[in-house]
Design a protein around this motif. Structure first.
Motif, PDB file in Angstrom:
ATOM      1  N   ALA A 130     -30.542  93.100 -70.030  1.00 42.82           N
ATOM      2  CA  ALA A 130     -30.833  93.631 -68.697  1.00 42.82           C
ATOM      3  C   ALA A 130     -30.102  92.822 -67.641  1.00 42.82           C
ATOM      4  O   ALA A 130     -29.870  91.616 -67.807  1.00 42.82           O
ATOM      5  CB  ALA A 130     -32.336  93.595 -68.429  1.00 42.82           C
ATOM      6  N   GLY A 131     -29.750  93.499 -66.552  1.00 36.91           N
ATOM      7  CA  GLY A 131     -29.066  92.782 -65.493  1.00 36.91           C
ATOM      8  C   GLY A 131     -28.886  93.622 -64.249  1.00 36.91           C
ATOM      9  O   GLY A 131     -29.255  94.797 -64.210  1.00 36.91           O
ATOM     10  N   PHE A 132     -28.295  93.002 -63.225  1.00 37.00           N
ATOM     11  CA  PHE A 132     -27.996  93.700 -61.981  1.00 37.00           C
ATOM     12  C   PHE A 132     -26.643  93.247 -61.456  1.00 37.00           C
ATOM     13  O   PHE A 132     -26.104  92.206 -61.878  1.00 37.00           O
ATOM     14  CB  PHE A 132     -29.088  93.457 -60.932  1.00 37.00           C
ATOM     15  CG  PHE A 132     -29.211  92.021 -60.471  1.00 37.00           C
ATOM     16  CD1 PHE A 132     -28.468  91.553 -59.385  1.00 37.00           C
ATOM     17  CD2 PHE A 132     -30.074  91.144 -61.107  1.00 37.00           C
ATOM     18  CE1 PHE A 132     -28.585  90.241 -58.962  1.00 37.00           C
ATOM     19  CE2 PHE A 132     -30.203  89.835 -60.675  1.00 37.00           C
ATOM     20  CZ  PHE A 132     -29.453  89.373 -59.608  1.00 37.00           C
ATOM     21  N   PHE A 142     -25.291  89.687 -63.054  1.00 37.69           N
ATOM     22  CA  PHE A 142     -26.263  88.719 -63.539  1.00 37.69           C
ATOM     23  C   PHE A 142     -27.064  89.412 -64.632  1.00 37.69           C
ATOM     24  O   PHE A 142     -27.851  90.320 -64.347  1.00 37.69           O
ATOM     25  CB  PHE A 142     -27.182  88.262 -62.405  1.00 37.69           C
ATOM     26  CG  PHE A 142     -26.485  87.461 -61.342  1.00 37.69           C
ATOM     27  CD1 PHE A 142     -26.433  86.077 -61.416  1.00 37.69           C
ATOM     28  CD2 PHE A 142     -25.867  88.095 -60.273  1.00 37.69           C
ATOM     29  CE1 PHE A 142     -25.783  85.331 -60.444  1.00 37.69           C
ATOM     30  CE2 PHE A 142     -25.216  87.364 -59.296  1.00 37.69           C
ATOM     31  CZ  PHE A 142     -25.169  85.974 -59.379  1.00 37.69           C
ATOM     32  N   ALA A 143     -26.870  88.998 -65.884  1.00 36.16           N
ATOM     33  CA  ALA A 143     -27.504  89.685 -67.015  1.00 36.16           C
ATOM     34  C   ALA A 143     -27.962  88.678 -68.057  1.00 36.16           C
ATOM     35  O   ALA A 143     -27.356  87.601 -68.209  1.00 36.16           O
ATOM     36  CB  ALA A 143     -26.536  90.687 -67.635  1.00 36.16           C
ATOM     37  N   LYS A 144     -29.042  89.043 -68.776  1.00 36.16           N
ATOM     38  CA  LYS A 144     -29.576  88.180 -69.822  1.00 36.16           C
ATOM     39  C   LYS A 144     -30.160  89.024 -70.939  1.00 36.16           C
ATOM     40  O   LYS A 144     -30.493  90.187 -70.743  1.00 36.16           O
ATOM     41  CB  LYS A 144     -30.686  87.281 -69.266  1.00 36.16           C
ATOM     42  CG  LYS A 144     -30.221  86.172 -68.349  1.00 36.16           C
ATOM     43  CD  LYS A 144     -31.291  85.100 -68.211  1.00 36.16           C
ATOM     44  CE  LYS A 144     -31.482  84.347 -69.532  1.00 36.16           C
ATOM     45  NZ  LYS A 144     -32.389  83.178 -69.381  1.00 36.16           N
ATOM     46  N   ILE A 145     -30.277  88.418 -72.096  1.00 30.50           N
ATOM     47  CA  ILE A 145     -31.015  89.020 -73.208  1.00 30.50           C
ATOM     48  C   ILE A 145     -32.463  88.571 -73.078  1.00 30.50           C
ATOM     49  O   ILE A 145     -32.757  87.371 -73.013  1.00 30.50           O
ATOM     50  CB  ILE A 145     -30.423  88.604 -74.554  1.00 30.50           C
ATOM     51  CG1 ILE A 145     -29.012  89.181 -74.708  1.00 30.50           C
ATOM     52  CG2 ILE A 145     -31.316  89.063 -75.699  1.00 30.50           C
ATOM     53  CD1 ILE A 145     -28.312  88.754 -75.982  1.00 30.50           C
ATOM     54  N   LEU A 146     -33.355  89.542 -73.010  1.00 27.38           N
ATOM     55  CA  LEU A 146     -34.775  89.268 -72.770  1.00 27.38           C
ATOM     56  C   LEU A 146     -35.615  89.599 -73.992  1.00 27.38           C
ATOM     57  O   LEU A 146     -35.396  90.621 -74.649  1.00 27.38           O
ATOM     58  CB  LEU A 146     -35.279  90.089 -71.581  1.00 27.38           C
ATOM     59  CG  LEU A 146     -34.492  89.947 -70.267  1.00 27.38           C
ATOM     60  CD1 LEU A 146     -35.023  90.940 -69.241  1.00 27.38           C
ATOM     61  CD2 LEU A 146     -34.573  88.528 -69.739  1.00 27.38           C
ATOM     62  N   LYS A 147     -36.575  88.757 -74.271  1.00 28.56           N
ATOM     63  CA  LYS A 147     -37.503  88.959 -75.380  1.00 28.56           C
ATOM     64  C   LYS A 147     -38.928  89.010 -74.838  1.00 28.56           C
ATOM     65  O   LYS A 147     -39.159  88.742 -73.659  1.00 28.56           O
ATOM     66  CB  LYS A 147     -37.323  87.841 -76.404  1.00 28.56           C
ATOM     67  CG  LYS A 147     -35.933  87.851 -77.052  1.00 28.56           C
ATOM     68  CD  LYS A 147     -35.786  86.778 -78.112  1.00 28.56           C
ATOM     69  CE  LYS A 147     -34.405  86.847 -78.752  1.00 28.56           C
ATOM     70  NZ  LYS A 147     -34.231  85.808 -79.802  1.00 28.56           N
ATOM     71  N   ILE A 152     -37.417  89.306 -65.490  1.00 32.86           N
ATOM     72  CA  ILE A 152     -36.191  89.342 -64.707  1.00 32.86           C
ATOM     73  C   ILE A 152     -36.487  90.105 -63.421  1.00 32.86           C
ATOM     74  O   ILE A 152     -37.305  91.032 -63.415  1.00 32.86           O
ATOM     75  CB  ILE A 152     -35.017  90.003 -65.474  1.00 32.86           C
ATOM     76  CG1 ILE A 152     -33.706  89.836 -64.703  1.00 32.86           C
ATOM     77  CG2 ILE A 152     -35.305  91.479 -65.751  1.00 32.86           C
ATOM     78  CD1 ILE A 152     -32.472  90.263 -65.500  1.00 32.86           C
ATOM     79  N   VAL A 153     -35.842  89.707 -62.323  1.00 35.96           N
ATOM     80  CA  VAL A 153     -36.039  90.387 -61.051  1.00 35.96           C
ATOM     81  C   VAL A 153     -34.755  91.101 -60.659  1.00 35.96           C
ATOM     82  O   VAL A 153     -33.651  90.591 -60.865  1.00 35.96           O
ATOM     83  CB  VAL A 153     -36.464  89.394 -59.933  1.00 35.96           C
ATOM     84  CG1 VAL A 153     -35.387  88.366 -59.636  1.00 35.96           C
ATOM     85  CG2 VAL A 153     -36.859  90.149 -58.675  1.00 35.96           C
ATOM     86  N   PHE A 154     -34.908  92.316 -60.128  1.00 35.88           N
ATOM     87  CA  PHE A 154     -33.795  93.100 -59.619  1.00 35.88           C
ATOM     88  C   PHE A 154     -33.954  93.195 -58.100  1.00 35.88           C
ATOM     89  O   PHE A 154     -34.889  93.851 -57.608  1.00 35.88           O
ATOM     90  CB  PHE A 154     -33.780  94.502 -60.246  1.00 35.88           C
ATOM     91  CG  PHE A 154     -33.742  94.479 -61.748  1.00 35.88           C
ATOM     92  CD1 PHE A 154     -32.757  93.805 -62.432  1.00 35.88           C
ATOM     93  CD2 PHE A 154     -34.724  95.138 -62.481  1.00 35.88           C
ATOM     94  CE1 PHE A 154     -32.723  93.782 -63.819  1.00 35.88           C
ATOM     95  CE2 PHE A 154     -34.703  95.133 -63.869  1.00 35.88           C
ATOM     96  CZ  PHE A 154     -33.696  94.441 -64.544  1.00 35.88           C
ATOM     97  N   PRO A 155     -33.073  92.534 -57.346  1.00 39.66           N
ATOM     98  CA  PRO A 155     -33.227  92.516 -55.884  1.00 39.66           C
ATOM     99  C   PRO A 155     -33.154  93.900 -55.256  1.00 39.66           C
ATOM    100  O   PRO A 155     -32.570  94.837 -55.805  1.00 39.66           O
ATOM    101  CB  PRO A 155     -32.058  91.629 -55.421  1.00 39.66           C
ATOM    102  CG  PRO A 155     -31.757  90.760 -56.604  1.00 39.66           C
ATOM    103  CD  PRO A 155     -31.985  91.651 -57.797  1.00 39.66           C
ATOM    104  N   HIS A 160     -29.041  98.151 -61.255  1.00 44.23           N
ATOM    105  CA  HIS A 160     -29.496  97.383 -62.400  1.00 44.23           C
ATOM    106  C   HIS A 160     -29.708  98.302 -63.604  1.00 44.23           C
ATOM    107  O   HIS A 160     -29.649  99.525 -63.478  1.00 44.23           O
ATOM    108  CB  HIS A 160     -30.783  96.618 -62.074  1.00 44.23           C
ATOM    109  CG  HIS A 160     -31.892  97.481 -61.571  1.00 44.23           C
ATOM    110  ND1 HIS A 160     -31.973  97.924 -60.272  1.00 44.23           N
ATOM    111  CD2 HIS A 160     -32.994  97.991 -62.192  1.00 44.23           C
ATOM    112  CE1 HIS A 160     -33.065  98.647 -60.105  1.00 44.23           C
ATOM    113  NE2 HIS A 160     -33.702  98.711 -61.269  1.00 44.23           N
ATOM    114  N   PHE A 161     -29.966  97.718 -64.760  1.00 44.92           N
ATOM    115  CA  PHE A 161     -30.048  98.483 -66.010  1.00 44.92           C
ATOM    116  C   PHE A 161     -30.815  97.683 -67.050  1.00 44.92           C
ATOM    117  O   PHE A 161     -31.008  96.468 -66.903  1.00 44.92           O
ATOM    118  CB  PHE A 161     -28.639  98.785 -66.534  1.00 44.92           C
ATOM    119  CG  PHE A 161     -27.851  97.530 -66.834  1.00 44.92           C
ATOM    120  CD1 PHE A 161     -27.951  96.888 -68.057  1.00 44.92           C
ATOM    121  CD2 PHE A 161     -27.031  96.972 -65.855  1.00 44.92           C
ATOM    122  CE1 PHE A 161     -27.247  95.718 -68.322  1.00 44.92           C
ATOM    123  CE2 PHE A 161     -26.320  95.805 -66.099  1.00 44.92           C
ATOM    124  CZ  PHE A 161     -26.432  95.173 -67.330  1.00 44.92           C
TER     125      PHE A 161
END
Length: 229
Positions: A130-132, A142-147, A152-155, A160-161
């Motif tokens: 996920a990222g934006f 700005f993206a990361k792999i989330l578990k 994560i915050v999307f301003p 974002h996706f």
């Protein structure tokens, strides 16, 4: 004299503060054309308020986030968003919430933005990428792999996706800072506009040819040439 000067300074500061703190309320709809005829007007930016003596607990609660959404669609995603329309008690509070279900191996909540809200996403199950992307001129990703357990915050207002990169279904909960955040999916807005955007705009902006866009050299402004996604 000193007292008079101090009073004058305080008056100027008070005036400046009043200008600094005064602003228009955030819109809760995409469009609002002004009209002087009140008989032709409609209510916007919220709802009528119920008589407080008629409030019930059901006005402030919602059931159903435990039910998985149907992800058997082209994108492999289902968004169940609870706004003021489903929970009347949200009115004027500036918050809403959504459950997002992702199909395994590529379920995608495609690039989109909320014109009236920031978003905080919590992963409950699965693994999401996920990222934006920031706005002009940088377009930084700005993206990361989330578990599970990751946030994560999307301003506010940024594209974002979320993509399920795992082999199992994924589930996330999103909190948004508006009772009616709205959503604008980028691909649908560009390629599914009605009437269709002129091919020259699409081909130039995306560095494509007309065949890729589904148009023909003879396409004219307003003619349908791109199918809705």
């Amino acid at each position: 004299m000193k007292v008079a000067n101090l009073v004058g300074v305080l008056a100027l500061l008070a005036l400046a503060f009043s200008f600094a703190t005064a602003y228009d309320p955030s819109p809760l709809q995409d469009l609002c054309v002004a009209i002087n005829d009140t008989d032709s007007a409609v209510l916007v930016n919220g709802k009528f308020c119920k008589n407080p003596s008629l409030y019930t607990p059901d006005d402030f609660s919602f059931s159903g986030f435990d039910v998985p959404g149907n992800t058997s669609n082209q994108l492999g995603v289902h968004v169940n968003i609870v706004t003021v329309d489903l929970m009347p008690g949200l009115n004027t509070l500036g918050v809403s919430m959504a459950r997002i279900d992702f199909a395994p191996n590529g379920g995608l909540n495609p690039p989109h933005y909320h014109p009236r809200a920031s978003e905080l996403l919590l992963v409950l199950e699965g693994t999401l990428y996920a990222g934006f992307v920031t706005s002009n001129p940088d377009h930084r990703l700005f993206a990361k792999i989330l578990k599970p357990g990751d946030l994560i915050v999307f301003p506010f207002g940024l594209v974002h996706f979320q993509l399920n990169i795992g082999k199992a279904p994924a589930v996330a909960i999103a909190a948004l800072t508006s009772q009616n955040p709205g959503v604008n999916t980028v691909a649908n807005a560009i390629f599914g506009a009605s009437p269709s955007i002129n091919p020259s705009v699409i081909t130039t902006a995306f560095h494509l040819d007309r065949k890729t866009c589904g148009g023909s050299p003879g396409s004219r402004m307003g003619e349908p040439y791109i199918s809705t996604l």
